[in-house]
Design a protein around this motif. Structure first.
Motif, PDB file in Angstrom:
ATOM      1  N   GLY A  37       0.785  -1.215   0.000  1.00 12.22           N
ATOM      2  CA  GLY A  37       0.000   0.000   0.000  1.00 12.22           C
ATOM      3  C   GLY A  37       0.819   1.268   0.000  1.00 12.22           C
ATOM      4  O   GLY A  37       0.297   2.347  -0.284  1.00 12.22           O
ATOM      5  N   LEU A  38       2.119   1.179   0.307  1.00 12.77           N
ATOM      6  CA  LEU A  38       2.957   2.366   0.370  1.00 12.77           C
ATOM      7  C   LEU A  38       3.580   2.656  -0.989  1.00 12.77           C
ATOM      8  O   LEU A  38       4.041   1.753  -1.686  1.00 12.77           O
ATOM      9  CB  LEU A  38       4.062   2.172   1.405  1.00 12.77           C
ATOM     10  CG  LEU A  38       5.000   3.354   1.647  1.00 12.77           C
ATOM     11  CD1 LEU A  38       4.238   4.561   2.167  1.00 12.77           C
ATOM     12  CD2 LEU A  38       6.105   2.966   2.627  1.00 12.77           C
ATOM     13  N   TRP A  50       5.195  11.153   4.723  1.00 16.95           N
ATOM     14  CA  TRP A  50       5.408  12.311   3.843  1.00 16.95           C
ATOM     15  C   TRP A  50       5.169  11.942   2.389  1.00 16.95           C
ATOM     16  O   TRP A  50       4.369  12.558   1.691  1.00 16.95           O
ATOM     17  CB  TRP A  50       6.815  12.848   4.046  1.00 16.95           C
ATOM     18  CG  TRP A  50       7.151  14.026   3.184  1.00 16.95           C
ATOM     19  CD1 TRP A  50       7.754  14.010   1.961  1.00 16.95           C
ATOM     20  CD2 TRP A  50       6.883  15.410   3.467  1.00 16.95           C
ATOM     21  NE1 TRP A  50       7.881  15.289   1.466  1.00 16.95           N
ATOM     22  CE2 TRP A  50       7.357  16.157   2.366  1.00 16.95           C
ATOM     23  CE3 TRP A  50       6.291  16.077   4.535  1.00 16.95           C
ATOM     24  CZ2 TRP A  50       7.251  17.547   2.317  1.00 16.95           C
ATOM     25  CZ3 TRP A  50       6.189  17.455   4.482  1.00 16.95           C
ATOM     26  CH2 TRP A  50       6.667  18.184   3.384  1.00 16.95           C
ATOM     27  N   ARG A  51       5.856  10.906   1.909  1.00 22.79           N
ATOM     28  CA  ARG A  51       5.738  10.578   0.481  1.00 22.79           C
ATOM     29  C   ARG A  51       4.371   9.990   0.156  1.00 22.79           C
ATOM     30  O   ARG A  51       3.841  10.212  -0.944  1.00 22.79           O
ATOM     31  CB  ARG A  51       6.869   9.642   0.055  1.00 22.79           C
ATOM     32  CG  ARG A  51       6.733   8.191   0.466  1.00 22.79           C
ATOM     33  CD  ARG A  51       8.047   7.456   0.274  1.00 22.79           C
ATOM     34  NE  ARG A  51       7.932   6.022   0.287  1.00 22.79           N
ATOM     35  CZ  ARG A  51       8.916   5.211   0.688  1.00 22.79           C
ATOM     36  NH1 ARG A  51      10.061   5.718   1.119  1.00 22.79           N
ATOM     37  NH2 ARG A  51       8.767   3.897   0.636  1.00 22.79           N
ATOM     38  N   GLN A  52       3.778   9.249   1.097  1.00 20.04           N
ATOM     39  CA  GLN A  52       2.445   8.702   0.846  1.00 20.04           C
ATOM     40  C   GLN A  52       1.424   9.818   0.713  1.00 20.04           C
ATOM     41  O   GLN A  52       0.548   9.784  -0.160  1.00 20.04           O
ATOM     42  CB  GLN A  52       2.050   7.766   1.986  1.00 20.04           C
ATOM     43  CG  GLN A  52       0.775   6.976   1.736  1.00 20.04           C
ATOM     44  CD  GLN A  52       1.004   5.786   0.809  1.00 20.04           C
ATOM     45  OE1 GLN A  52       2.070   5.654   0.196  1.00 20.04           O
ATOM     46  NE2 GLN A  52       0.025   4.920   0.700  1.00 20.04           N
ATOM     47  N   ARG A  63      -7.504  12.953 -10.654  1.00 21.94           N
ATOM     48  CA  ARG A  63      -8.781  12.247 -10.797  1.00 21.94           C
ATOM     49  C   ARG A  63      -8.603  10.735 -10.795  1.00 21.94           C
ATOM     50  O   ARG A  63      -9.365  10.003 -11.425  1.00 21.94           O
ATOM     51  CB  ARG A  63      -9.513  12.665 -12.081  1.00 21.94           C
ATOM     52  CG  ARG A  63      -9.710  14.148 -12.254  1.00 21.94           C
ATOM     53  CD  ARG A  63     -10.657  14.731 -11.200  1.00 21.94           C
ATOM     54  NE  ARG A  63     -11.278  15.962 -11.650  1.00 21.94           N
ATOM     55  CZ  ARG A  63     -10.721  17.164 -11.564  1.00 21.94           C
ATOM     56  NH1 ARG A  63      -9.518  17.288 -11.049  1.00 21.94           N
ATOM     57  NH2 ARG A  63     -11.360  18.234 -11.996  1.00 21.94           N
ATOM     58  N   ILE A  64      -7.581  10.277 -10.104  1.00 21.02           N
ATOM     59  CA  ILE A  64      -7.368   8.841  -9.944  1.00 21.02           C
ATOM     60  C   ILE A  64      -7.768   8.459  -8.533  1.00 21.02           C
ATOM     61  O   ILE A  64      -7.350   9.111  -7.569  1.00 21.02           O
ATOM     62  CB  ILE A  64      -5.899   8.472 -10.223  1.00 21.02           C
ATOM     63  CG1 ILE A  64      -5.600   8.648 -11.715  1.00 21.02           C
ATOM     64  CG2 ILE A  64      -5.588   7.048  -9.775  1.00 21.02           C
ATOM     65  CD1 ILE A  64      -4.167   8.414 -12.096  1.00 21.02           C
ATOM     66  N   THR A  65      -8.573   7.427  -8.394  1.00 21.81           N
ATOM     67  CA  THR A  65      -9.000   6.961  -7.078  1.00 21.81           C
ATOM     68  C   THR A  65      -8.000   5.929  -6.577  1.00 21.81           C
ATOM     69  O   THR A  65      -7.915   4.821  -7.114  1.00 21.81           O
ATOM     70  CB  THR A  65     -10.402   6.333  -7.144  1.00 21.81           C
ATOM     71  OG1 THR A  65     -11.324   7.289  -7.671  1.00 21.81           O
ATOM     72  CG2 THR A  65     -10.862   5.894  -5.763  1.00 21.81           C
ATOM     73  N   PRO A  66      -7.222   6.268  -5.552  1.00 17.47           N
ATOM     74  CA  PRO A  66      -6.189   5.329  -5.078  1.00 17.47           C
ATOM     75  C   PRO A  66      -6.785   4.058  -4.503  1.00 17.47           C
ATOM     76  O   PRO A  66      -7.956   4.009  -4.102  1.00 17.47           O
ATOM     77  CB  PRO A  66      -5.455   6.142  -3.992  1.00 17.47           C
ATOM     78  CG  PRO A  66      -5.810   7.567  -4.254  1.00 17.47           C
ATOM     79  CD  PRO A  66      -7.196   7.539  -4.817  1.00 17.47           C
ATOM     80  N   VAL A  71      -4.751   4.231   0.888  1.00 19.52           N
ATOM     81  CA  VAL A  71      -5.395   5.170   1.812  1.00 19.52           C
ATOM     82  C   VAL A  71      -5.380   4.599   3.222  1.00 19.52           C
ATOM     83  O   VAL A  71      -5.094   5.313   4.199  1.00 19.52           O
ATOM     84  CB  VAL A  71      -6.830   5.473   1.362  1.00 19.52           C
ATOM     85  CG1 VAL A  71      -7.508   6.432   2.337  1.00 19.52           C
ATOM     86  CG2 VAL A  71      -6.837   6.055  -0.050  1.00 19.52           C
ATOM     87  N   GLY A  72      -5.666   3.299   3.336  1.00 21.71           N
ATOM     88  CA  GLY A  72      -5.689   2.660   4.643  1.00 21.71           C
ATOM     89  C   GLY A  72      -4.334   2.680   5.327  1.00 21.71           C
ATOM     90  O   GLY A  72      -4.257   2.765   6.557  1.00 21.71           O
TER      91      GLY A  72
END
Length: 413
Positions: A37-38, A50-52, A63-66, A71-72
């Motif tokens: 996820g990172l 920071w980078r996440q 407009r991209i849904t991660p 996100v978690g």
């Protein structure tokens, strides 16, 4: 007294923000495995949050849904008291002394951009308020003297959360008062006025201009946050600080109303003198280009309505992008460069693809988004028309994801 780990975190954080590589702080510590996820594959010990946060902000703006896992991971790093550390291993309990204002401020901005995380945002803002210094500033780690970078990032987070920094105060000193502590005013030499110092000299309190401090504080002074989203444009250069003929008669801090323009004028002059980029000066080392400071300077100038003064630096960053981002493998640098391109309304297709490939496969990409479209808070005239020419999405095994999105756009301001 700072522990070795905290000293390492502060040192590497400073190196991260100035765009240089730093050696390992603790040679006897094995870097943790990069969690699922990172974004990015490098050691996340000092820059994971920071980078996440930068990556999620930039991709959401595109407009991209991660992916939920991306996100978690960020929300899972938040401590119960609302703050974020730079990084903690999954399952490891939070330790308040490792929470820092920079990670917290950048995470708050990312979650605001994502939407749907109001509780986490509110807790993060509450943590920032609780850990504000009595002079109105913020330190990297609570309990230490404040600095311009950390104070600027905290102000950015407050703006993102729609919290007026003027109303966030300790002992009668607001966040704007804290920011003003680090800005050089009329008592400084004319060519330094408007700049920000990282911190006052501990011996005599003198302020020395610092490129990164000036660039990051400038976005806060201009009322901005990430992502930069403004359609305001001034048709003139930033206004330099107006001082009386007897500069000694005006030793006080720069007024908040003048702060953004004053630092914008300083940054514009520095970019022109440096060949469209700012410079990192480290004692004992030759000066080198400061990619991160240059990027934040372009964001601040764009936010304050001076994109034409930022254009040359955006061109320079675009040209030097492969070097700074290590060929698109450095998630933090790639995300920052993407945020710059979005704010400047440049083509973002390649950078979006590079950043997307550094993390988990996203849930969706909005086919209505333009490759050169930056988010807008308001429009002040005219009607834009867009023609969607083509959208292609290819996920290759081990090859990452290539997003190609081309559109024509009638720009207006």
């Amino acid at each position: 007294m700072l522990t070795a780990a905290r000293l390492g975190a502060a040192a590497l954080s400073a190196a991260l923000l100035t765009g240089i590589a730093a050696g390992p702080a603790l040679a006897d510590v094995t870097p943790p495995a990069v969690p699922d996820g990172l974004y990015g594959k490098s050691d996340p010990t000092y820059d994971g949050v920071w980078r996440q946060s930068l990556a999620l902000t930039a991709l959401t703006t595109a407009r991209i849904t991660p992916a939920d896992s991306a996100v978690g991971w960020l929300t899972g790093q938040q401590c119960e008291d609302g703050g974020w550390p730079s990084y903690r291993n999954a399952g490891t309990a939070c330790d308040a002394k490792f929470e820092d204002s920079n990670a917290t401020a950048i995470a708050v901005q990312a979650l605001v951009a994502l939407g749907g995380h109001q509780d986490a945002v509110d807790k993060g803002v509450a943590w920032l308020k609780a850990n504000q210094n009595a002079d109105g500033s913020w330190a990297y780690n609570p309990g230490n003297p404040g600095d311009a970078d950390s104070t600027g990032l905290a102000v950015n987070a407050l703006f993102a959360a729609k919290t007026d920094p003027a109303g966030v105060a300790k002992a009668g000193k607001s966040a704007f008062d804290g920011l003003a502590l680090f800005q050089l005013g009329c008592a400084a030499p004319a060519d330094q006025r408007g700049a920000f110092a990282y911190q006052p000299d501990p011996a005599g309190g003198a302020l020395t201009p610092n490129a990164l401090a000036s660039a990051q504080a400038a976005l806060a002074a201009a009322g901005g946050r990430l992502p930069v989203a403004t359609s305001v444009r001034a048709d003139a250069a930033p206004k330099a600080l107006v001082c009386p003929s007897d500069a000694a008669a005006a030793p006080g801090p720069v007024a908040h109303a003048d702060s953004g323009e004053a630092v914008g004028a300083y940054l514009t002059a520095q970019l022109a003198a440096g060949g469209d980029h700012l410079t990192l000066t480290t004692p004992g080392a030759a000066p080198t280009p400061d990619y991160t400071a240059t990027a934040w300077a372009t964001l601040a100038l764009t936010q304050s309505g001076h994109p034409q003064q930022a254009a040359g630096a955006v061109d320079w960053l675009t040209k030097e992008g492969a070097t700074w981002t290590k060929g698109g493998t450095d998630a933090g640098a790639t995300a920052t460069l993407l945020l710059v391109a979005q704010a400047a309304h440049r083509d973002t297709t390649a950078l979006t693809g590079q950043l997307t490939a550094l993390g988990p496969t996203p849930k969706a990409a909005d086919a209505t988004a333009s490759a050169t479209e930056a988010p807008k808070e308001k429009k002040d005239g005219g009607i834009s028309q867009y023609w969607l020419i083509g959208v292609g999405l290819l996920v290759g095994i081990g090859g990452g994801l290539l997003l190609s999105l081309q559109r024509k756009r009638n720009p207006h301001l």
